[in-house]
Write a protein that holds these residues in place. Structure first.
Motif, PDB file in Angstrom:
ATOM      1  N   TYR A   1      41.293  51.506  45.908  1.00 52.77           N
ATOM      2  CA  TYR A   1      40.909  51.020  44.399  1.00 52.77           C
ATOM      3  C   TYR A   1      41.966  51.037  43.668  1.00 52.77           C
ATOM      4  O   TYR A   1      42.378  50.109  42.761  1.00 52.77           O
ATOM      5  CB  TYR A   1      39.639  51.797  43.850  1.00 52.77           C
ATOM      6  CG  TYR A   1      39.168  51.145  42.650  1.00 52.77           C
ATOM      7  CD1 TYR A   1      38.249  49.945  42.719  1.00 52.77           C
ATOM      8  CD2 TYR A   1      39.674  51.668  41.380  1.00 52.77           C
ATOM      9  CE1 TYR A   1      37.900  49.313  41.539  1.00 52.77           C
ATOM     10  CE2 TYR A   1      39.059  50.793  40.137  1.00 52.77           C
ATOM     11  CZ  TYR A   1      38.415  49.953  40.338  1.00 52.77           C
ATOM     12  OH  TYR A   1      38.053  49.558  39.091  1.00 52.77           O
TER      13      TYR A   1
ATOM     14  N   GLU B   1      43.538  47.670  41.872  1.00 55.61           N
ATOM     15  CA  GLU B   1      43.636  47.375  40.660  1.00 55.61           C
ATOM     16  C   GLU B   1      44.908  47.484  39.877  1.00 55.61           C
ATOM     17  O   GLU B   1      45.464  46.659  38.920  1.00 55.61           O
ATOM     18  CB  GLU B   1      42.946  48.546  39.880  1.00 55.61           C
ATOM     19  CG  GLU B   1      41.395  48.331  39.843  1.00 55.61           C
ATOM     20  CD  GLU B   1      40.783  47.507  38.696  1.00 55.61           C
ATOM     21  OE1 GLU B   1      40.609  46.448  39.004  1.00 55.61           O
ATOM     22  OE2 GLU B   1      40.662  48.031  37.790  1.00 55.61           O
TER      23      GLU B   1
ATOM     24  N   THR C   1      39.415  39.351  36.588  1.00 58.38           N
ATOM     25  CA  THR C   1      39.463  40.334  37.844  1.00 58.38           C
ATOM     26  C   THR C   1      38.803  41.764  37.619  1.00 58.38           C
ATOM     27  O   THR C   1      38.371  42.077  38.240  1.00 58.38           O
ATOM     28  CB  THR C   1      41.077  40.275  38.014  1.00 58.38           C
ATOM     29  OG1 THR C   1      41.523  39.108  38.150  1.00 58.38           O
ATOM     30  CG2 THR C   1      41.057  40.736  39.543  1.00 58.38           C
TER      31      THR C   1
ATOM     32  N   GLY D   1      35.187  41.992  37.547  1.00 59.16           N
ATOM     33  CA  GLY D   1      34.714  42.319  38.891  1.00 59.16           C
ATOM     34  C   GLY D   1      35.206  43.575  39.609  1.00 59.16           C
ATOM     35  O   GLY D   1      34.035  44.468  40.104  1.00 59.16           O
ATOM     36  N   SER D   2      36.341  44.489  39.264  1.00 54.70           N
ATOM     37  CA  SER D   2      36.678  45.400  39.836  1.00 54.70           C
ATOM     38  C   SER D   2      35.782  46.518  39.368  1.00 54.70           C
ATOM     39  O   SER D   2      35.294  47.439  40.213  1.00 54.70           O
ATOM     40  CB  SER D   2      38.163  45.616  39.690  1.00 54.70           C
ATOM     41  OG  SER D   2      38.742  44.570  40.064  1.00 54.70           O
TER      42      SER D   2
ATOM     43  N   MET E   1      32.930  46.958  41.299  1.00 51.88           N
ATOM     44  CA  MET E   1      32.917  47.544  42.537  1.00 51.88           C
ATOM     45  C   MET E   1      33.350  49.084  42.271  1.00 51.88           C
ATOM     46  O   MET E   1      32.795  49.741  43.439  1.00 51.88           O
ATOM     47  CB  MET E   1      34.288  46.862  43.055  1.00 51.88           C
ATOM     48  CG  MET E   1      34.545  47.494  44.651  1.00 51.88           C
ATOM     49  SD  MET E   1      35.944  46.623  45.478  1.00 51.88           S
ATOM     50  CE  MET E   1      37.514  47.265  44.487  1.00 51.88           C
TER      51      MET E   1
ATOM     52  N   SER F   1      33.513  41.882  42.630  1.00 49.11           N
ATOM     53  CA  SER F   1      34.808  41.786  42.739  1.00 49.11           C
ATOM     54  C   SER F   1      35.652  41.051  43.618  1.00 49.11           C
ATOM     55  O   SER F   1      36.622  40.145  43.184  1.00 49.11           O
ATOM     56  CB  SER F   1      35.100  43.379  43.235  1.00 49.11           C
ATOM     57  OG  SER F   1      36.647  43.478  43.280  1.00 49.11           O
TER      58      SER F   1
ATOM     59  N   LYS G   1      38.331  37.681  43.278  1.00 50.31           N
ATOM     60  CA  LYS G   1      39.782  37.660  43.993  1.00 50.31           C
ATOM     61  C   LYS G   1      40.150  36.483  44.776  1.00 50.31           C
ATOM     62  O   LYS G   1      41.109  36.131  44.893  1.00 50.31           O
ATOM     63  CB  LYS G   1      39.934  38.973  44.434  1.00 50.31           C
ATOM     64  CG  LYS G   1      40.715  40.185  44.102  1.00 50.31           C
ATOM     65  CD  LYS G   1      41.784  39.843  43.380  1.00 50.31           C
ATOM     66  CE  LYS G   1      42.672  40.998  43.199  1.00 50.31           C
ATOM     67  NZ  LYS G   1      43.164  41.587  41.782  1.00 50.31           N
TER      68      LYS G   1
END
Lengths: 474, 507
Positions: free
Chosen positions: B144, B148, B177, B180-181, B184, B223, B227
């Motif tokens: 992660y 990121e 982005t 989404g991240s 996650m 996520s 992407k």
């Protein structure tokens, strides 16, 4: 049981403060630099004394020393030291370099240290009052500047209101339980079913009073105005050490005496956290003044930190402590950059004044980029880890709504932090700032190194926070 | 499986670019000296990293389905998070793709970037560290962090060295982005809490209850779909591509888009078999829409980069179809298509960059008849156009045909609709080629254009070679992942075959 040596660090610091005050009065002219240095020395001495003080309870249960208080006090002292270093140059150029400044910071620090050790509602109140009294004066320290006086007055009036609420809450709690001591309160409230409505109202007032101090929404109204008006080093001070002190005070108060009433106050903290995160983020987006933006940013960060408290577990408390450590250092770095914003001796406060910094002072701009990405919570910078641990605690406690709102507001928050980067690098710039004084560069560099390299070796801070959090729910 | 290299190879590949970055930071002197030194340092660093990554190519054992070159250091002991690195057949070639494309990007920006060269090269080296680290990480938290962390250099590359609307594009890229991240991240925390560790090798064998799987899948989808990008969250991509400098587009198309598909393959499919099954129809639907809709949109574009950006979305749609067929052909095809797209779309953006450097416009209508002045360029551009269409003998053909075979085993209609992408691709790609290269050379400024310089030939040569190699002898690439994909499919089937056992775990 008296056990007075337990408070030796605080006593020594107070004595040092009075000695420095006398010294300053006698020296009169040009003693600001010497007094600041003496105060820094006093802080160092206090830190060393503190590390050698054994844990225990003293003053008939009014005062405690445990890993939690030591951890918090070290952090508070760091915040105060950073403030004094930042103030050196600013106060000189703004002609407010009077010896009272470091002494007031010192007395505020004494108050905050006692706050971290308070185990009685009365100690809590007195310590908070000592800290606030010093900060009222600090906020109005540039007494020829109308905005600074206004900030001091505003802070005083609104703070008094919050003290009123806090005292009312304390009196209710005392009235319904017959004690103000944390340990006895915890014992009396072992069974949450016996908590009367009056007691719960009292707890709510106590939380409200403390929420004022940590500037959590919806009790944050004073923050932007006071931050904007106060001299910038004072703003830096207010956003670091007193926030830490108030947060740890809130943690201890909620976890120890009212720990069994978790179901009663959890919803309240969840609500305050959500409102703080959302309002701090949304209001920050439209700010043009960087100090106001930092005020809203503080409100948002307090919201994230409260997530850990809302979880109501040792893991959550640990998350809050880690969050505060990281927050103090990245905030200090930001304020170092803000203090460096100066052209021809005049301080600048608009975000647009940063335009072109990427070209005129690439090193400082890179530092600010690091702090902004870190504040936004982008890994591998330190700010990410602060959020990681509180969100982990929230997920473990099943607070999904809080966690989801938290991560989404952190995205919205990223927007206004990125805006600073955008202004520095993408906008056409003005002329360069005045050369940076070494004291500012020192703080910015130290905070930058901490923020970037926290992930390499986080274990000492994590285990210290773990040990500190362990004692609260013990 | 231990570390075949005998030394921490993956960490070396990951962190070496940062060392180059430190050297670049230390360069002193006037602007021209700094720029020249920064360029050469960045190039040499990335070439050394590439050379080191070739050890992976030679020493990787394709027969072993699990992770290799494993490194493990305790990092956050009380949370059971470790700094764990390792590659398996699925990730190893993406490490190589990243290390191949980085020197090419640096070479491609040699003259195009003239402002703040030092910071530019630094950003690319940091980007390389993040990309390689992401493909090597076998700990979820480490993954992660790199996943990121990519945002930081890429945001700056688009925002500082981009085109006219760069601020908008950079912010849109970042915020899409990040949204989404962070979702996650919550899924990560939930899995961490449940499994007690973030070690991927453990998580891959931890059964999660079906109800929980669905939520986790949706969080991952938020996520990875951004992407990839999948329709309808692809809208950041055309903006980012158009505004990014050429090398930024190359990395974006070449590697960053693969991160989403890689995430599906690494997390969603093996860890959440039930949810993957449940959501497969949704994934197919989104993918088919992406293939057909974005192909049509690509045809309508007036900007060369936008056209290629939309074609990327369509091609990545084929990849997601392949992933969710859950059979060896489909997944193998998806992996191949990812690599092929990484090479070919990167090359197409470089082709655009060549003419953009000369004319400073990407408007298709401003060009025409370039074949008369730039024959070598016309040949290179044609090769990659054909590859983009999926002509047999080029890389994309192998990927698309495998995905079609895989999807045919799922549904005839899926295969048919997914296959229309190849036809539509021919429409927009050939029309782009015709309008830029063929026709009469009417404009004066076009008459003055020069053909490829030796530096540009050096940039294109490896990509041409790779495209043909992958098209003619795909076996030398598929052998890397056959065992891993086989094991993944078996694991998936086994997990689905034991539904009652899993359902019993529901709390």
């Amino acid at each position: 049981m008296m056990n007075w040596p337990i408070a030796v660090p605080e006593i020594v610091l107070s004595v040092c403060g009075m000695a420095i005050l006398v010294f300053g009065v006698l020296r009169r002219q040009g003693s600001a630099l010497i007094c600041t240095m003496l105060c820094l020395g006093a802080f160092l001495l206090t830190a060393m004394l503190m590390l050698s003080t054994a844990s225990g309870i003293g003053y008939s249960g009014l005062f405690v020393v445990d890993p939690f208080s030591t951890f918090s006090k070290l952090l508070i002292l760091s915040g105060s030291v950073i403030t004094l270093i930042l103030s050196l140059d600013y106060n000189r150029t703004h002609l407010i370099d009077r010896f009272e400044f470091p002494v007031l910071v010192l007395f505020a620090t004494v108050g905050m240290m006692v706050m971290a050790s308070a185990t009685n509602l009365m100690t809590l109140y007195l310590a908070l009052e000592l800290q606030s009294l010093a900060i009222y004066v600090l906020a109005a320290f540039a007494r020829d500047d109308a905005r600074s006086s206004e900030a001091g007055l505003k802070y005083f009036v609104l703070s008094s209101l919050s003290f009123g609420l806090l005292l009312y809450g304390i009196s209710l709690v005392y009235g319904f339980t017959g004690t103000m001591e944390f340990a006895r309160l915890a014992h009396a409230l072992t069974d949450p079913a016996t908590a009367t409505a009056g007691l719960v109202v009292g707890v709510v007032f106590v939380v409200t009073g403390l929420a004022f101090k940590i500037s959590a929404a919806p009790f944050h109204m004073w923050t932007p105005d006071v931050y904007e008006g106060a001299p910038t080093p004072v703003t830096a001070f207010m956003s670091t050490a007193p926030k830490v002190a108030a947060v740890v005070l809130l943690l201890r108060t909620m976890a120890t005496p009212f720990g069994h009433l978790l179901v009663q106050w959890q919803q309240l903290i969840v609500l305050v956290a959500i409102v703080s995160m959302i309002w701090g983020t949304l209001a920050a987006i439209s700010q043009e003044n960087i100090k106001r933006m930092m005020a809203y940013s503080t409100i948002g960060h307090i919201g994230y930190a409260l997530i850990g408290l809302a979880a109501g577990t040792p893991a959550g408390i640990r998350g809050v402590l880690i969050y505060m450590v990281i927050y103090v250092f990245m905030n200090a770095g930001c304020f170092a950059v803000i203090i460096a914003m100066r052209r021809r001796g005049r301080a600048l406060e608009q975000i647009s004044d940063l335009a072109g910094l990427g070209r005129t002072d690439p090193i400082l701009a890179m530092g600010m980029v690091i702090f902004m990405f870190s504040m936004a919570g982008i890994p591998p910078l330190a700010g990410f880890f602060g959020k990681l641990y509180v969100f982990l605690a929230a997920v473990q406690a099943g607070l999904w709504t809080l966690a989801i709102i938290g991560v989404l507001t952190s995205v919205a928050g990223a927007f206004y932090y990125l805006r600073i980067i955008k202004v520095m690098y993408f906008d056409a710039g003005g002329e360069a700032f005045d050369p940076r004084p070494p004291s500012i560069s020192l703080v910015a560099a130290a905070s930058g190194v901490f923020t970037v390299f926290f992930f390499v070796f986080p274990a000492p801070i994590l285990s210290a926070a773990q040990a500190a959090a362990g004692v609260l729910f013990g | 499986m231990g570390n075949a290299a005998g030394f921490p190879l993956l960490s070396l590949i990951t962190w070496l670019p940062l060392l180059g970055g430190v050297i670049i930071m230390c360069v002193r002197g006037d602007d021209a000296t700094v720029a020249a030194n920064a360029r050469w340092t960045a190039l040499w660093t990335s070439l050394i990293v590439f050379a080191l990554s070739l050890v992976l190519w030679t020493r990787f054992d394709p027969a072993e389905p699990g992770f290799q070159f494993i490194e493990s250091i305790t990092w956050l002991p009380e949370f059971r998070v470790g700094y764990r690195m390792g590659v398996d057949g699925i990730s190893v070639l993406f490490v190589l793709l990243s290390t191949v494309l980085t020197p090419i990007c640096i070479l491609a920006s040699w003259e195009a970037v003239q402002t703040r060269v030092r910071e530019y090269m630094l950003a690319f080296l940091i980007l390389e560290t993040m990309m390689v680290g992401m493909f090597c990480a076998i700990d979820f938290v480490v993954f992660y962090m790199f996943f990121e962390g990519v945002l930081i250099p890429m945001f700056l590359i688009i925002g500082v060295w981009g085109g006219a609307r760069r601020v908008y594009a950079a912010l849109k890229f970042f915020l899409f982005t990040l949204t989404g991240s962070v979702l996650m991240l919550l899924a990560l925390l939930a899995m961490w809490f449940r499994a007690g560790t973030t070690d991927l090798t453990v998580l891959l064998n931890t059964p999660f209850p079906p109800a929980m799987q669905n939520w986790l899948f949706l969080a991952f989808l938020a996520s990875f779909a951004v992407k990839v990008p999948m329709w309808p969250v692809h809208t950041w991509l055309p903006d980012a591509h158009v505004e990014a400098p050429t090398a930024g587009s190359v990395i974006l198309a070449g590697v960053l888009l693969k991160m989403g598909a890689y995430g599906f393959l690494r997390f969603s499919v093996p860890m959440l078999p039930h949810a993957s099954m449940v959501f497969a129809p949704l994934m197919f639907a989104l993918s088919v829409v992406a293939v057909i809709y974005t192909s049509a949109v690509a045809f309508a574009q007036e900007d060369m980069k936008k056209l290629i950006a939309y074609s990327s979305v369509a091609h990545m749609g084929v990849v997601t179809i392949g992933i969710f067929t859950f059979n060896p052909q489909g997944i193998s095809g998806a992996l191949f298509q990812m690599l092929a797209h990484g090479v070919v779309s990167a090359a197409l953006f470089l082709c655009v960059g060549v003419v953009y450097d000369r004319m400073h416009t990407r408007e298709i209508a401003r060009y025409g008849g370039l074949v008369h002045r730039m024959p070598a360029y016309a040949v290179v551009f044609m090769l990659f156009t054909m590859a983009n269409i999926g002509l047999p003998g080029t890389a994309n053909f192998v990927g698309e045909i495998l995905v079609l075979i895989g999807s045919f085993r799922v549904s005839f209609w899926l295969s048919l609709l997914g296959g229309t992408g190849m036809i539509l691709g021919a429409v927009y790609a050939l029309s782009l080629y015709r309008r830029v290269i063929f026709g009469r050379l009417t404009r004066d400024d076009l008459r003055a254009m020069l053909d490829l310089s030796p530096r540009e030939i050096a940039v294109f040569a490896p990509l041409v070679l790779l495209t043909l190699w992958m098209g003619v002898y795909p076996g030398s690439f598929t052998r890397f992942w056959d065992a891993s994909v086989g094991a993944m499919v078996e694991h998936h089937q086994a997990a689905l075959a034991a539904p009652t056992h899993l359902a019993g775990l529901t709390p």
